[in-house]
Design a protein around this motif. Sequence first.
Motif, PDB file in Angstrom:
ATOM      1  N   LEU A 289       0.829  -1.216   0.000  1.00  0.00           N
ATOM      2  CA  LEU A 289       0.000   0.000   0.000  1.00  0.00           C
ATOM      3  C   LEU A 289       0.860   1.261   0.000  1.00  0.00           C
ATOM      4  O   LEU A 289       0.490   2.277  -0.589  1.00  0.00           O
ATOM      5  CB  LEU A 289      -0.941  -0.002   1.210  1.00  0.00           C
ATOM      6  N   ILE A 290       2.022   1.192   0.656  1.00  0.00           N
ATOM      7  CA  ILE A 290       2.937   2.344   0.654  1.00  0.00           C
ATOM      8  C   ILE A 290       3.408   2.600  -0.786  1.00  0.00           C
ATOM      9  O   ILE A 290       3.444   3.743  -1.253  1.00  0.00           O
ATOM     10  CB  ILE A 290       4.115   2.093   1.624  1.00  0.00           C
ATOM     11  N   ALA A 291       3.725   1.514  -1.509  1.00  0.00           N
ATOM     12  CA  ALA A 291       4.117   1.650  -2.919  1.00  0.00           C
ATOM     13  C   ALA A 291       2.932   2.118  -3.769  1.00  0.00           C
ATOM     14  O   ALA A 291       3.074   2.968  -4.653  1.00  0.00           O
ATOM     15  CB  ALA A 291       4.650   0.315  -3.440  1.00  0.00           C
ATOM     16  N   HIS A 292       1.764   1.578  -3.487  1.00  0.00           N
ATOM     17  CA  HIS A 292       0.548   1.888  -4.250  1.00  0.00           C
ATOM     18  C   HIS A 292       0.205   3.384  -4.162  1.00  0.00           C
ATOM     19  O   HIS A 292      -0.002   4.051  -5.186  1.00  0.00           O
ATOM     20  CB  HIS A 292      -0.600   1.035  -3.688  1.00  0.00           C
ATOM     21  N   GLU A 293       0.171   3.910  -2.937  1.00  0.00           N
ATOM     22  CA  GLU A 293      -0.194   5.331  -2.771  1.00  0.00           C
ATOM     23  C   GLU A 293       0.843   6.232  -3.426  1.00  0.00           C
ATOM     24  O   GLU A 293       0.497   7.238  -4.049  1.00  0.00           O
ATOM     25  CB  GLU A 293      -0.350   5.683  -1.285  1.00  0.00           C
ATOM     26  N   LEU A 294       2.110   5.862  -3.295  1.00  0.00           N
ATOM     27  CA  LEU A 294       3.167   6.645  -3.944  1.00  0.00           C
ATOM     28  C   LEU A 294       2.976   6.664  -5.461  1.00  0.00           C
ATOM     29  O   LEU A 294       3.127   7.711  -6.104  1.00  0.00           O
ATOM     30  CB  LEU A 294       4.539   6.067  -3.572  1.00  0.00           C
ATOM     31  N   ALA A 295       2.633   5.512  -6.048  1.00  0.00           N
ATOM     32  CA  ALA A 295       2.477   5.436  -7.507  1.00  0.00           C
ATOM     33  C   ALA A 295       1.375   6.372  -8.008  1.00  0.00           C
ATOM     34  O   ALA A 295       1.415   6.846  -9.145  1.00  0.00           O
ATOM     35  CB  ALA A 295       2.180   3.996  -7.926  1.00  0.00           C
ATOM     36  N   HIS A 296       0.392   6.661  -7.146  1.00  0.00           N
ATOM     37  CA  HIS A 296      -0.672   7.590  -7.550  1.00  0.00           C
ATOM     38  C   HIS A 296      -0.141   9.002  -7.813  1.00  0.00           C
ATOM     39  O   HIS A 296      -0.834   9.803  -8.445  1.00  0.00           O
ATOM     40  CB  HIS A 296      -1.767   7.654  -6.487  1.00  0.00           C
ATOM     41  N   GLN A 297       1.060   9.337  -7.323  1.00  0.00           N
ATOM     42  CA  GLN A 297       1.599  10.666  -7.639  1.00  0.00           C
ATOM     43  C   GLN A 297       1.779  10.808  -9.148  1.00  0.00           C
ATOM     44  O   GLN A 297       1.586  11.887  -9.701  1.00  0.00           O
ATOM     45  CB  GLN A 297       2.927  10.915  -6.906  1.00  0.00           C
ATOM     46  N   TRP A 298       2.141   9.703  -9.821  1.00  0.00           N
ATOM     47  CA  TRP A 298       2.263   9.721 -11.281  1.00  0.00           C
ATOM     48  C   TRP A 298       0.894   9.451 -11.917  1.00  0.00           C
ATOM     49  O   TRP A 298       0.477  10.171 -12.806  1.00  0.00           O
ATOM     50  CB  TRP A 298       3.254   8.640 -11.750  1.00  0.00           C
ATOM     51  N   ASP A 310     -13.459   6.498 -15.290  1.00  0.00           N
ATOM     52  CA  ASP A 310     -12.169   5.934 -15.695  1.00  0.00           C
ATOM     53  C   ASP A 310     -11.216   5.716 -14.517  1.00  0.00           C
ATOM     54  O   ASP A 310     -10.009   5.589 -14.706  1.00  0.00           O
ATOM     55  CB  ASP A 310     -11.510   6.840 -16.738  1.00  0.00           C
ATOM     56  N   ILE A 311     -11.743   5.635 -13.295  1.00  0.00           N
ATOM     57  CA  ILE A 311     -10.902   5.500 -12.097  1.00  0.00           C
ATOM     58  C   ILE A 311     -10.035   4.240 -12.153  1.00  0.00           C
ATOM     59  O   ILE A 311      -8.965   4.183 -11.544  1.00  0.00           O
ATOM     60  CB  ILE A 311     -11.780   5.517 -10.811  1.00  0.00           C
ATOM     61  N   TRP A 312     -10.457   3.230 -12.930  1.00  0.00           N
ATOM     62  CA  TRP A 312      -9.653   2.008 -13.032  1.00  0.00           C
ATOM     63  C   TRP A 312      -8.255   2.302 -13.579  1.00  0.00           C
ATOM     64  O   TRP A 312      -7.303   1.576 -13.281  1.00  0.00           O
ATOM     65  CB  TRP A 312     -10.362   0.965 -13.913  1.00  0.00           C
ATOM     66  N   LEU A 313      -8.133   3.391 -14.356  1.00  0.00           N
ATOM     67  CA  LEU A 313      -6.801   3.735 -14.878  1.00  0.00           C
ATOM     68  C   LEU A 313      -5.852   4.105 -13.739  1.00  0.00           C
ATOM     69  O   LEU A 313      -4.695   3.675 -13.707  1.00  0.00           O
ATOM     70  CB  LEU A 313      -6.909   4.906 -15.863  1.00  0.00           C
ATOM     71  N   HIS A 314      -6.331   4.913 -12.782  1.00  0.00           N
ATOM     72  CA  HIS A 314      -5.499   5.249 -11.613  1.00  0.00           C
ATOM     73  C   HIS A 314      -5.144   3.979 -10.848  1.00  0.00           C
ATOM     74  O   HIS A 314      -3.992   3.750 -10.470  1.00  0.00           O
ATOM     75  CB  HIS A 314      -6.259   6.162 -10.646  1.00  0.00           C
ATOM     76  N   PHE A 317      -2.813   1.156 -12.699  1.00  0.00           N
ATOM     77  CA  PHE A 317      -1.381   1.458 -12.699  1.00  0.00           C
ATOM     78  C   PHE A 317      -0.791   1.365 -11.291  1.00  0.00           C
ATOM     79  O   PHE A 317       0.345   0.924 -11.107  1.00  0.00           O
ATOM     80  CB  PHE A 317      -1.120   2.845 -13.296  1.00  0.00           C
ATOM     81  N   ALA A 318      -1.569   1.789 -10.280  1.00  0.00           N
ATOM     82  CA  ALA A 318      -1.047   1.735  -8.907  1.00  0.00           C
ATOM     83  C   ALA A 318      -0.880   0.280  -8.457  1.00  0.00           C
ATOM     84  O   ALA A 318       0.082  -0.049  -7.750  1.00  0.00           O
ATOM     85  CB  ALA A 318      -1.964   2.507  -7.961  1.00  0.00           C
ATOM     86  N   CYS A 319      -1.785  -0.610  -8.873  1.00  0.00           N
ATOM     87  CA  CYS A 319      -1.637  -2.034  -8.527  1.00  0.00           C
ATOM     88  C   CYS A 319      -0.438  -2.639  -9.257  1.00  0.00           C
ATOM     89  O   CYS A 319       0.326  -3.425  -8.683  1.00  0.00           O
ATOM     90  CB  CYS A 319      -2.916  -2.799  -8.860  1.00  0.00           C
ATOM     91  N   TYR A 320      -0.267  -2.262 -10.517  1.00  0.00           N
ATOM     92  CA  TYR A 320       0.902  -2.726 -11.271  1.00  0.00           C
ATOM     93  C   TYR A 320       2.193  -2.264 -10.585  1.00  0.00           C
ATOM     94  O   TYR A 320       3.175  -3.019 -10.487  1.00  0.00           O
ATOM     95  CB  TYR A 320       0.819  -2.185 -12.701  1.00  0.00           C
ATOM     96  N   ALA A 321       2.177  -1.033 -10.055  1.00  0.00           N
ATOM     97  CA  ALA A 321       3.360  -0.506  -9.352  1.00  0.00           C
ATOM     98  C   ALA A 321       3.685  -1.343  -8.115  1.00  0.00           C
ATOM     99  O   ALA A 321       4.859  -1.528  -7.774  1.00  0.00           O
ATOM    100  CB  ALA A 321       3.125   0.953  -8.961  1.00  0.00           C
ATOM    101  N   GLU A 322       2.651  -1.873  -7.442  1.00  0.00           N
ATOM    102  CA  GLU A 322       2.904  -2.767  -6.295  1.00  0.00           C
ATOM    103  C   GLU A 322       3.734  -3.965  -6.745  1.00  0.00           C
ATOM    104  O   GLU A 322       4.677  -4.378  -6.071  1.00  0.00           O
ATOM    105  CB  GLU A 322       1.585  -3.303  -5.725  1.00  0.00           C
ATOM    106  N   ALA A 334       7.204  -9.477 -10.588  1.00  0.00           N
ATOM    107  CA  ALA A 334       5.968  -8.882 -11.112  1.00  0.00           C
ATOM    108  C   ALA A 334       5.175  -9.931 -11.887  1.00  0.00           C
ATOM    109  O   ALA A 334       3.941  -9.972 -11.825  1.00  0.00           O
ATOM    110  CB  ALA A 334       6.306  -7.686 -11.999  1.00  0.00           C
ATOM    111  N   ASP A 335       5.896 -10.795 -12.587  1.00  0.00           N
ATOM    112  CA  ASP A 335       5.253 -11.855 -13.365  1.00  0.00           C
ATOM    113  C   ASP A 335       4.487 -12.817 -12.447  1.00  0.00           C
ATOM    114  O   ASP A 335       3.338 -13.175 -12.716  1.00  0.00           O
ATOM    115  CB  ASP A 335       6.338 -12.598 -14.155  1.00  0.00           C
TER     116      ASP A 335
END
Length: 346
Positions: A289-298, A310-314, A317-322, A334-335
């Motif tokens: 979650l720390i990584a997830h919230e940070l990824a939302h900055q981008w 279109d909130i799924w786009l935010h 990408f944040a889940c992918y960043a996790e 990641a795989d």
Amino acid sequence: MKRGSGDGSVDERYVPHHGDPTYTVAHYDLVVDYVPESNRLTGTAVLQVRAVEPLRRLRLDLNDLRVQKVLVDGVRAKYRQHRAWVSVEVGRELAAGEEAEVLVAYGGRPHPMRGLDGDAGWEELEEGSIVASQPHGAPSWFPCNDLPSVKAPFRMELSVPQAFSVVANGLPGETRRTAGRTIQVFDQPEPMATYLATVHVGDFVQVDQATSPVPVGIVVPPDRREQAVAALADQPAMVAYFHDVFGPYPFGRYLAVVTPDDLEIPLEAQGLSIFGPNLLHDGWDAQRLIAHELAHQWFGNSVTLGHWNDIWLHEGFACYAEWLWSEESGRESADEQAAHHHARLA
Ligand SMILES: [Zn+2]
């Protein structure tokens, strides 16, 4: 964008009846005084508005706070206040592209706003307050054009009793102490969606963690300091890693703000993320979650959806960043993460 009935509101499925598509906002200047003991907020908001189409009237979202006066370009303007918005007579026709300065003096006792997915907005705590506005809570504390596509730079001048600290989006500017109060200026030069504007009032200490690529730190109640520093130890490495893979960190600094009370979920705001102490430990459930919230900055804050649908786009990408951070930090690749999540869908 589908126009709703009456007063130029937009009818969207997730956040109905917010926003006025007939104008955008070029700049917000918010001067807010807050008294935690009585939960009383007094504000002056100056919006530099820009007409999208010819207009004589515009609508501001503002929930359950009383307007004392409205000026347009320095001249008293007629307005009509409803429970969740204010209709302002501009006093002349603004041509498409023309700007005007709208000043609103207002005040009252702010509270979270009911929405389809729960409450959001300014919330009084035992000692202080938080703002968690996603998606519909911004009008709980300032008059705005509450559409996620209407982004603008913000300046905030926040006044709280000297016993309290205050933190908000952007970089801190001038600090003044006068008559028992602390007045702190925050400057958010990159455009910000209204739902990402946030203010936290409480008893906090700030821990600086890194200075590069931008200042990274933690704002935390003193009795949670040790726990937060341990749980957020990887935060500077996450910022540096995402800065490499996603592109330069988009704002002037990054803070984790820890609330005194537990939170159901963490939440991103522009330039900072908000965590309850219950979400701070070294397990993967917290670290992701720390990584997830940070990824939302981008993904969400720098690049923002045009419509809530279109909130799924935010979130995608944040889940992918996790998953990327999982691999980077020596956990599952990641795989492998993707395979687990895909298996759950099947
Ligand atoms: Zn998210």
